[in-house]
Scaffold this motif. Structure first.
Motif, short mmCIF file in Angstrom:
data_model
loop_
_atom_site.label_atom_id
_atom_site.label_comp_id
_atom_site.label_asym_id
_atom_site.label_seq_id
_atom_site.Cartn_x
_atom_site.Cartn_y
_atom_site.Cartn_z
N ARG A 103 -19.66 24.86 37.76
CA ARG A 103 -18.38 24.40 37.04
C ARG A 103 -18.11 25.47 36.16
O ARG A 103 -18.98 26.41 35.52
CB ARG A 103 -18.23 22.95 36.72
N ILE A 104 -16.99 25.69 35.83
CA ILE A 104 -16.47 26.73 34.71
C ILE A 104 -17.10 26.27 33.49
O ILE A 104 -17.00 25.16 33.15
CB ILE A 104 -15.00 26.68 34.43
N ASP A 105 -17.73 27.16 32.54
CA ASP A 105 -18.40 26.52 31.36
C ASP A 105 -17.28 26.74 30.38
O ASP A 105 -17.03 27.90 29.64
CB ASP A 105 -19.35 27.56 31.10
N THR A 106 -16.47 25.67 30.26
CA THR A 106 -15.34 25.59 29.65
C THR A 106 -15.60 25.89 27.91
O THR A 106 -15.03 26.51 27.26
CB THR A 106 -14.50 24.40 29.44
N GLU A 107 -16.69 25.31 27.48
CA GLU A 107 -17.04 25.58 26.07
C GLU A 107 -17.44 27.01 25.64
O GLU A 107 -16.87 27.59 24.68
CB GLU A 107 -18.32 24.71 25.80
N LEU A 108 -18.02 27.65 26.52
CA LEU A 108 -18.41 29.22 26.51
C LEU A 108 -17.23 30.00 26.58
O LEU A 108 -17.09 30.91 25.87
CB LEU A 108 -19.59 29.51 27.43
N CYS A 109 -16.31 29.81 27.70
CA CYS A 109 -15.33 30.52 27.91
C CYS A 109 -14.32 30.46 26.58
O CYS A 109 -13.65 31.27 26.62
CB CYS A 109 -14.42 30.02 29.23
N THR A 110 -14.08 29.19 26.14
CA THR A 110 -13.29 28.99 25.02
C THR A 110 -13.53 29.89 23.77
O THR A 110 -12.78 30.47 23.11
CB THR A 110 -13.10 27.79 24.59
N ALA A 111 -14.89 29.85 23.62
CA ALA A 111 -15.30 30.75 22.47
C ALA A 111 -15.33 32.05 22.72
O ALA A 111 -15.06 33.04 21.49
CB ALA A 111 -17.01 30.45 22.26
N LEU A 112 -15.51 32.65 24.15
CA LEU A 112 -15.36 34.01 24.30
C LEU A 112 -13.91 34.47 24.20
O LEU A 112 -13.47 35.60 23.85
CB LEU A 112 -16.00 34.36 25.46
N LEU A 113 -13.02 33.59 24.60
CA LEU A 113 -11.37 33.89 24.62
C LEU A 113 -11.01 34.08 23.14
O LEU A 113 -10.36 35.13 23.24
CB LEU A 113 -10.92 32.80 25.41
N ALA A 114 -11.74 33.32 22.40
CA ALA A 114 -11.16 33.53 21.04
C ALA A 114 -11.41 34.70 20.21
O ALA A 114 -10.49 35.45 19.70
CB ALA A 114 -11.88 32.35 20.11
N VAL A 115 -12.56 35.54 20.92
CA VAL A 115 -13.34 36.67 20.38
C VAL A 115 -12.23 37.73 21.03
O VAL A 115 -12.00 38.65 20.44
CB VAL A 115 -14.54 36.84 20.55
N CYS A 116 -11.87 37.43 22.22
CA CYS A 116 -11.13 38.38 23.02
C CYS A 116 -9.50 38.66 22.54
O CYS A 116 -9.20 39.73 22.53
CB CYS A 116 -11.08 38.31 24.63
N ARG A 117 -8.98 37.52 22.09
CA ARG A 117 -7.81 37.55 21.74
C ARG A 117 -7.40 38.57 20.55
O ARG A 117 -8.31 38.79 19.68
CB ARG A 117 -7.04 36.26 21.42
N PRO A 118 -6.06 38.99 20.69
CA PRO A 118 -5.14 38.69 21.57
C PRO A 118 -5.09 39.67 22.71
O PRO A 118 -4.00 39.56 23.72
CB PRO A 118 -3.74 39.24 20.72
N LEU A 119 -5.87 40.20 23.26
CA LEU A 119 -5.91 40.79 24.64
C LEU A 119 -5.88 40.00 25.65
O LEU A 119 -6.40 38.86 25.57
CB LEU A 119 -7.17 41.83 24.68
N PRO A 120 -5.38 40.38 26.89
CA PRO A 120 -5.26 39.66 28.24
C PRO A 120 -6.85 39.50 28.54
O PRO A 120 -7.78 40.51 28.61
CB PRO A 120 -4.23 40.35 28.92
N VAL A 121 -7.35 38.33 29.33
CA VAL A 121 -8.38 38.25 29.92
C VAL A 121 -8.40 37.98 31.49
O VAL A 121 -7.67 37.00 31.92
CB VAL A 121 -9.20 37.08 29.30
N THR A 122 -9.23 38.33 32.31
CA THR A 122 -9.46 38.17 33.59
C THR A 122 -10.85 37.23 33.88
O THR A 122 -11.82 37.79 33.07
CB THR A 122 -9.66 39.40 34.42
N PHE A 123 -10.84 36.40 34.58
CA PHE A 123 -11.95 35.46 34.90
C PHE A 123 -12.52 36.51 36.33
O PHE A 123 -11.86 36.51 37.19
CB PHE A 123 -11.80 34.24 35.30
N HIS A 124 -13.45 37.05 36.27
CA HIS A 124 -13.98 37.70 37.27
C HIS A 124 -14.73 36.83 38.52
O HIS A 124 -14.50 35.80 38.55
CB HIS A 124 -14.96 38.87 36.85
#
Length: 246
Positions: A103-124
């Protein structure tokens, strides 16, 4: 996307990035280790590519090949690579992370998205390894990913076409496994507006002295004296096919 579609070309060298842009790519996904499906490129490669092309450059964040279940130390590497990629001009980031049950690791993805912003992000293409793709897509939409890279959970976009069509109705999906031979059928059979390819050809090495008795990698690695680079003609052909159909 003035032509109604956008071609993203996956590259692992400056030469391939330049060729992709010359051929009409609207975006570049910059990686290393394409034989492993793509890993994080060096920041030196990112810097020089940014100097040589004008189209947006999205940077792969994947600390190793293999699965998408990451340790705490690997997560710290990913966060550091995201920060460095932003510092050196990345226009977007590309990553994926799963739990052990697919399943999608929502906790980790949320943390990584926060570091990525404000840039757009693709899930590969970790997406192609999920237990339930329709549920996974809804999760990614809720988390705020801008797009998903998928071949429809199959060996190529052509084989996964029916699922791609269902997914594309929910979100803008680039999809992989594209060639000149299958693009028309995929475009006609799906509702997606972006596609992803490497469009590479083999180029012979310039080395005159060659040692045929040794390889720098494992037995499955590419030949030492042949280099795969994005092919301008292939990129142009794919663009032409898409323009004639969309």
């Amino acid at each position: 996307m003035d032509d109604g579609f956008l071609m993203e070309v996956c590259v692992d060298s400056v030469e391939s990035a330049v060729n992709a842009e010359r051929g009409g790519a609207g975006r570049i996904e910059l990686c290393a280790g394409l034989v492993e499906g793509g890993t994080t490129p060096s920041m030196g490669l990112l810097q020089v590519v940014k100097q040589c092309v004008r189209v947006p450059v999205f940077v792969m964040i994947r600390p190793r090949g293999g699965d998408f279940l990451y340790s705490d130390r690997e997560v710290e590497v990913m966060k550091a690579d995201i920060r460095l990629a932003k510092l050196h001009g990345a226009d977007g980031l590309v990553f994926g992370a799963l739990t052990e049950d697919g399943r999608i690791d929502t906790e980790l993805c949320t943390a990584l998205l926060a570091v990525c912003r404000p840039l757009p992000v693709t899930f590969h293409r970790a997406f192609d390894m999920v237990h339930d793709p329709l549920v996974a897509l809804e999760t990614l939409i809720s988390l705020g990913f801008e797009r998903v890279l998928t071949s429809g959970c199959d060996s190529s976009a052509l084989e996964g076409l029916s699922l791609i069509k269902r997914l594309a109705e929910q979100v803008s999906d680039p999809w992989g496994g594209i060639t000149e031979r299958n693009l028309q059928r995929i475009l006609e059979g799906s509702a997606a507006s972006e596609f992803h390819c490497s469009a590479r050809s083999a180029r012979d090495s310039g080395m005159k002295f060659r040692n045929p008795n040794i390889s720098m990698g494992a037995s499955f690695s590419a030949p030492e004296y042949s280099i795969k680079v994005a092919d301008v003609a292939k990129v142009r052909t794919l663009n032409a096919i898409a323009k004639n159909i969309l």
